[in-house]
Design a protein around this motif. Structure first.
Motif, PDB file in Angstrom:
ATOM      1  N   LYS A  86       0.838  -1.186   0.000  1.00 48.24           N
ATOM      2  CA  LYS A  86       0.000   0.000   0.000  1.00 48.24           C
ATOM      3  C   LYS A  86       0.882   1.248   0.000  1.00 48.24           C
ATOM      4  O   LYS A  86       2.027   1.193   0.470  1.00 48.24           O
ATOM      5  CB  LYS A  86      -0.892  -0.005   1.238  1.00 48.24           C
ATOM      6  CG  LYS A  86      -1.756  -1.248   1.380  1.00 48.24           C
ATOM      7  CD  LYS A  86      -2.542  -1.232   2.680  1.00 48.24           C
ATOM      8  CE  LYS A  86      -3.404  -2.483   2.813  1.00 48.24           C
ATOM      9  NZ  LYS A  86      -4.200  -2.479   4.070  1.00 48.24           N
ATOM     10  N   PRO A  87       0.357   2.372  -0.464  1.00 50.93           N
ATOM     11  CA  PRO A  87       1.166   3.600  -0.427  1.00 50.93           C
ATOM     12  C   PRO A  87       1.697   3.920   0.972  1.00 50.93           C
ATOM     13  O   PRO A  87       2.801   4.463   1.107  1.00 50.93           O
ATOM     14  CB  PRO A  87       0.182   4.665  -0.918  1.00 50.93           C
ATOM     15  CG  PRO A  87      -0.729   3.910  -1.840  1.00 50.93           C
ATOM     16  CD  PRO A  87      -0.902   2.563  -1.193  1.00 50.93           C
ATOM     17  N   GLY A  88       0.958   3.553   1.999  1.00 51.44           N
ATOM     18  CA  GLY A  88       1.389   3.790   3.368  1.00 51.44           C
ATOM     19  C   GLY A  88       2.597   2.964   3.785  1.00 51.44           C
ATOM     20  O   GLY A  88       3.175   3.226   4.845  1.00 51.44           O
ATOM     21  N   ASP A  89       2.982   1.980   2.965  1.00 48.80           N
ATOM     22  CA  ASP A  89       4.178   1.192   3.250  1.00 48.80           C
ATOM     23  C   ASP A  89       5.443   1.868   2.737  1.00 48.80           C
ATOM     24  O   ASP A  89       6.551   1.381   2.985  1.00 48.80           O
ATOM     25  CB  ASP A  89       4.059  -0.195   2.610  1.00 48.80           C
ATOM     26  CG  ASP A  89       2.933  -1.022   3.193  1.00 48.80           C
ATOM     27  OD1 ASP A  89       2.208  -1.669   2.407  1.00 48.80           O
ATOM     28  OD2 ASP A  89       2.772  -1.027   4.427  1.00 48.80           O
ATOM     29  N   THR A  90       5.285   2.957   2.012  1.00 46.76           N
ATOM     30  CA  THR A  90       6.441   3.677   1.481  1.00 46.76           C
ATOM     31  C   THR A  90       7.329   4.172   2.621  1.00 46.76           C
ATOM     32  O   THR A  90       6.860   4.846   3.537  1.00 46.76           O
ATOM     33  CB  THR A  90       5.989   4.865   0.623  1.00 46.76           C
ATOM     34  OG1 THR A  90       5.283   4.366  -0.520  1.00 46.76           O
ATOM     35  CG2 THR A  90       7.192   5.688   0.161  1.00 46.76           C
ATOM     36  N   THR A 114      17.124   0.502   2.597  1.00 53.07           N
ATOM     37  CA  THR A 114      16.724   0.372   1.194  1.00 53.07           C
ATOM     38  C   THR A 114      15.348   1.018   1.021  1.00 53.07           C
ATOM     39  O   THR A 114      14.450   0.807   1.835  1.00 53.07           O
ATOM     40  CB  THR A 114      16.729  -1.099   0.735  1.00 53.07           C
ATOM     41  OG1 THR A 114      16.458  -1.176  -0.661  1.00 53.07           O
ATOM     42  CG2 THR A 114      15.707  -1.946   1.490  1.00 53.07           C
ATOM     43  N   GLN A 115      15.220   1.817  -0.024  1.00 49.70           N
ATOM     44  CA  GLN A 115      13.990   2.560  -0.245  1.00 49.70           C
ATOM     45  C   GLN A 115      12.924   1.669  -0.870  1.00 49.70           C
ATOM     46  O   GLN A 115      13.183   0.985  -1.861  1.00 49.70           O
ATOM     47  CB  GLN A 115      14.237   3.764  -1.161  1.00 49.70           C
ATOM     48  CG  GLN A 115      13.005   4.571  -1.509  1.00 49.70           C
ATOM     49  CD  GLN A 115      12.455   5.344  -0.322  1.00 49.70           C
ATOM     50  OE1 GLN A 115      13.203   5.984   0.416  1.00 49.70           O
ATOM     51  NE2 GLN A 115      11.136   5.301  -0.127  1.00 49.70           N
ATOM     52  N   VAL A 116      11.729   1.703  -0.289  1.00 50.70           N
ATOM     53  CA  VAL A 116      10.550   1.054  -0.867  1.00 50.70           C
ATOM     54  C   VAL A 116       9.520   2.138  -1.139  1.00 50.70           C
ATOM     55  O   VAL A 116       9.130   2.875  -0.228  1.00 50.70           O
ATOM     56  CB  VAL A 116       9.974  -0.010   0.077  1.00 50.70           C
ATOM     57  CG1 VAL A 116       8.637  -0.521  -0.446  1.00 50.70           C
ATOM     58  CG2 VAL A 116      10.953  -1.162   0.248  1.00 50.70           C
ATOM     59  N   THR A 117       9.117   2.264  -2.392  1.00 49.96           N
ATOM     60  CA  THR A 117       8.123   3.254  -2.780  1.00 49.96           C
ATOM     61  C   THR A 117       6.952   2.551  -3.440  1.00 49.96           C
ATOM     62  O   THR A 117       7.142   1.807  -4.408  1.00 49.96           O
ATOM     63  CB  THR A 117       8.725   4.281  -3.753  1.00 49.96           C
ATOM     64  OG1 THR A 117       9.849   4.919  -3.139  1.00 49.96           O
ATOM     65  CG2 THR A 117       7.693   5.339  -4.126  1.00 49.96           C
ATOM     66  N   VAL A 118       5.765   2.787  -2.900  1.00 50.28           N
ATOM     67  CA  VAL A 118       4.544   2.183  -3.435  1.00 50.28           C
ATOM     68  C   VAL A 118       3.708   3.301  -4.037  1.00 50.28           C
ATOM     69  O   VAL A 118       3.187   4.157  -3.321  1.00 50.28           O
ATOM     70  CB  VAL A 118       3.755   1.445  -2.344  1.00 50.28           C
ATOM     71  CG1 VAL A 118       2.542   0.746  -2.965  1.00 50.28           C
ATOM     72  CG2 VAL A 118       4.645   0.461  -1.619  1.00 50.28           C
ATOM     73  N   SER A 119       3.617   3.298  -5.353  1.00 45.59           N
ATOM     74  CA  SER A 119       2.934   4.389  -6.045  1.00 45.59           C
ATOM     75  C   SER A 119       2.502   3.945  -7.433  1.00 45.59           C
ATOM     76  O   SER A 119       3.183   3.142  -8.077  1.00 45.59           O
ATOM     77  CB  SER A 119       3.862   5.604  -6.171  1.00 45.59           C
ATOM     78  OG  SER A 119       3.251   6.626  -6.937  1.00 45.59           O
TER      79      SER A 119
END
Length: 120
Positions: A86-90, A114-119
């Protein structure tokens, strides 16, 4: 001294999946608890999941049923399988490991993040 190196972050669409990995190396006698944390700028670092040497796991409520933590003790590696993102996991995700050296007490080590981006 020990080091943790993470991999597997990136950009993913909502409802997608990612798998994070973290390998511990260096002067290691044993590894106790391993975990994954995440941090959004301006917020405190949050524990996402952790796993004991015996395989007991714990998760923050917001990821239960979506994330799975596991470890390979032979490879000194911890994983975080993230499904239905979900975007909130970014966030920036950090691994941690409580490592005991041959002649040293147990210390907590951290990966570089490590960057995680949910979009979409």
């Amino acid at each position: 001294q020990a080091q943790l190196v993470e991999s597997g972050g990136g950009l993913v669409q909502p409802a997608g999946s990612l798998r994070l990995s973290c390998v511990a190396s260096g002067n290691i006698f044993s590894i106790e608890i391993m975990g994954w944390y995440r941090q959004v700028p301006g917020n405190q670092r949050e524990l996402v999941a952790q796993i004991t040497g015996g395989g007991t796991t714990a998760y923050v409520d917001s990821v239960k049923g979506r994330f799975t933590i596991s470890r390979d003790n032979a490879k000194n590696t911890v994983y975080l399988q993230m499904n239905n993102l979900k975007p909130g996991d970014t966030a920036v995700y950090y691994c941690s490991a409580d490592i005991r050296g041959p002649l040293s007490p147990t210390l907590r080590y951290w990966g570089q993040g490590t960057q995680v981006t949910v979009s979409s």
